[in-house]
Design an enzyme around this catalytic site. Structure first.
Site, short mmCIF file in Angstrom:
data_model
loop_
_atom_site.label_atom_id
_atom_site.label_comp_id
_atom_site.label_asym_id
_atom_site.label_seq_id
_atom_site.Cartn_x
_atom_site.Cartn_y
_atom_site.Cartn_z
N CYS A 131 50.85 21.11 6.01
CA CYS A 131 51.46 20.90 7.33
C CYS A 131 51.94 22.24 7.90
CB CYS A 131 52.63 19.93 7.25
SG CYS A 131 53.46 19.80 8.85
N LYS A 165 44.89 17.77 0.58
CA LYS A 165 44.58 18.14 1.97
C LYS A 165 44.83 19.63 2.17
CE LYS A 165 44.29 16.95 6.57
NZ LYS A 165 44.83 15.82 7.31
N ILE A 191 39.65 20.06 7.64
CA ILE A 191 40.76 20.99 7.72
C ILE A 191 42.00 20.28 8.28
CG2 ILE A 191 39.31 23.03 8.04
CD1 ILE A 191 39.83 22.92 11.02
O1 RRO Z 1 53.75 16.16 11.51
C1 RRO Z 1 53.17 17.21 11.84
O2 RRO Z 1 53.67 18.03 12.61
C2 RRO Z 1 51.84 17.56 11.30
C3 RRO Z 1 51.48 17.40 9.98
BR1 RRO Z 1 52.56 16.52 8.74
C4 RRO Z 1 50.23 17.90 9.53
O3 RRO Z 1 49.83 17.83 8.36
N1 RRO Z 1 49.43 18.51 10.44
C5 RRO Z 1 49.80 18.67 11.72
O4 RRO Z 1 49.05 19.24 12.51
N2 RRO Z 1 51.00 18.18 12.14
#
Ligand code: RRO
Length: 291
Positions: A131, A165, A191
């Site tokens: 993330c 991931k 990705i």
């Molecule tokens: O919640 C998010 O801001 C977020 C997550 Br967990 C993620 O894995 N990928 C993303 O683009 N946003």
């Protein structure tokens, strides 16, 4: 179109990217029609953390040419809230449930994996080490040694398939994929979003509440294709490919590059039924191309 993915029999290879389809809200909006024509062959939940989180301050989205930048920041009910309130609803979906989890330490991830390992409603786990939107900037997924240590720690805790991931924001993504494989992961997915930023045109200050965010959508498709291709040369375990998939042709490209499953993300915001169309276009292409 049916496919065996880590022992799960899926009706076709199209799933959702974590966090891009709220099946609970969709069920409220579309009723049982959603269950009768569920767009995905497996459902991947939004990331669950140990404690509840509010997420990042708004604004959380910015539209760019060919995509979106998000800074959502993992809002979720936390493990106990998810088990009590979300899991019973998601358990009625007509497809296998893959729960995506993230922790701020190996111990936190271990607690999450252990809790879900016992739940028969859950078919597989996806470890989100990628993330881009946490204020600590912590991202285990950029470092092969960190990923290996995490997978070693949690592998003995569950017999369910473990998917790691991966982030595109790493200098050597195939090395991270190899580290996950050697430590016992059953699959990798990639990705996650590409780190990006937008400025408020009036003030010149960062637009997003979280300052930077993660970019998704067709603008990142070529990045996804290159990274899935590179990872496929480096590992034997299956790949869930995603990044800007809008059509059956895009899904076929990712499969030709080495993906076993293909996830649809940003396109579902534009059209919640997009995955049905993409699966049917893919079916036609597979029949015509003989792939
Ligand atoms: O919640 C998010 O801001 C977020 C997550 Br967990 C993620 O894995 N990928 C993303 O683009 N946003």
């Amino acid at each position: 179109m049916s496919v065996d993915f880590c022992g799960l029999e899926l009706a076709h290879p199209i799933v959702n990217a974590s966090g891009t389809f709220d099946a609970i809200a969709a069920h409220r909006a579309f009723g049982d029609e959603l269950l009768e024509r569920f767009p995905f062959a497996a459902f991947v939940s939004k990331t669950v953390t140990l404690e509840p989180r509010q997420g990042n301050p708004p604004p959380r989205l910015w539209e760019v040419a060919g995509g979106l930048i998000n800074s959502i920041g993992l809002p979720n009910k936390g493990l106990h809230g998810y088990l009590e309130r979300d899991l019973p609803i998601l358990a009625v979906l007509p497809v296998p449930l893959i729960v995506n989890v993230m922790g701020f330490s190996r111990d936190e991830v271990a607690q999450l994996v252990q809790a879900f390992a016992e739940r028969e409603e859950v078919s597989a786990l996806e470890l989100n080490v990628s993330c881009p939107n946490v204020e600590t900037g912590l991202m285990m997924g950029a470092d092969p040694d960190e990923v290996a240590a995490l997978v070693h720690r949690v592998r003995p805790l569950t017999a369910k398939p473990l998917i790691v991931k991966l982030t595109p924001n790493a200098s050597d993504v195939p090395a991270v994929a190899q580290a996950a494989e050697h430590a016992g992961a059953d699959a990798v997915s990639l990705i996650n979003t590409v780190k990006g930023m937008a400025l408020d045109p009036k003030t010149g200050a960062p637009w997003l509440g979280g300052v930077t965010g993660g970019m998704s959508g067709p603008a990142v498709r070529a990045i996804a294709l290159a990274q899935v291709h590179a990872v496929a040369q480096a590992i034997e375990i299956p790949i869930v490919g995603m990044g800007g998939i809008q059509a059956g042709r895009d899904a076929l490209d990712l499969m030709r590059a080495g993906a076993t499953l293909v996830a649809v993300g940003t396109e579902s915001f534009r059209d919640p039924t997009a995955a049905l169309r993409i699966a049917s276009e893919l079916s036609e292409l597979l029949a015509n191309t003989g792939v």
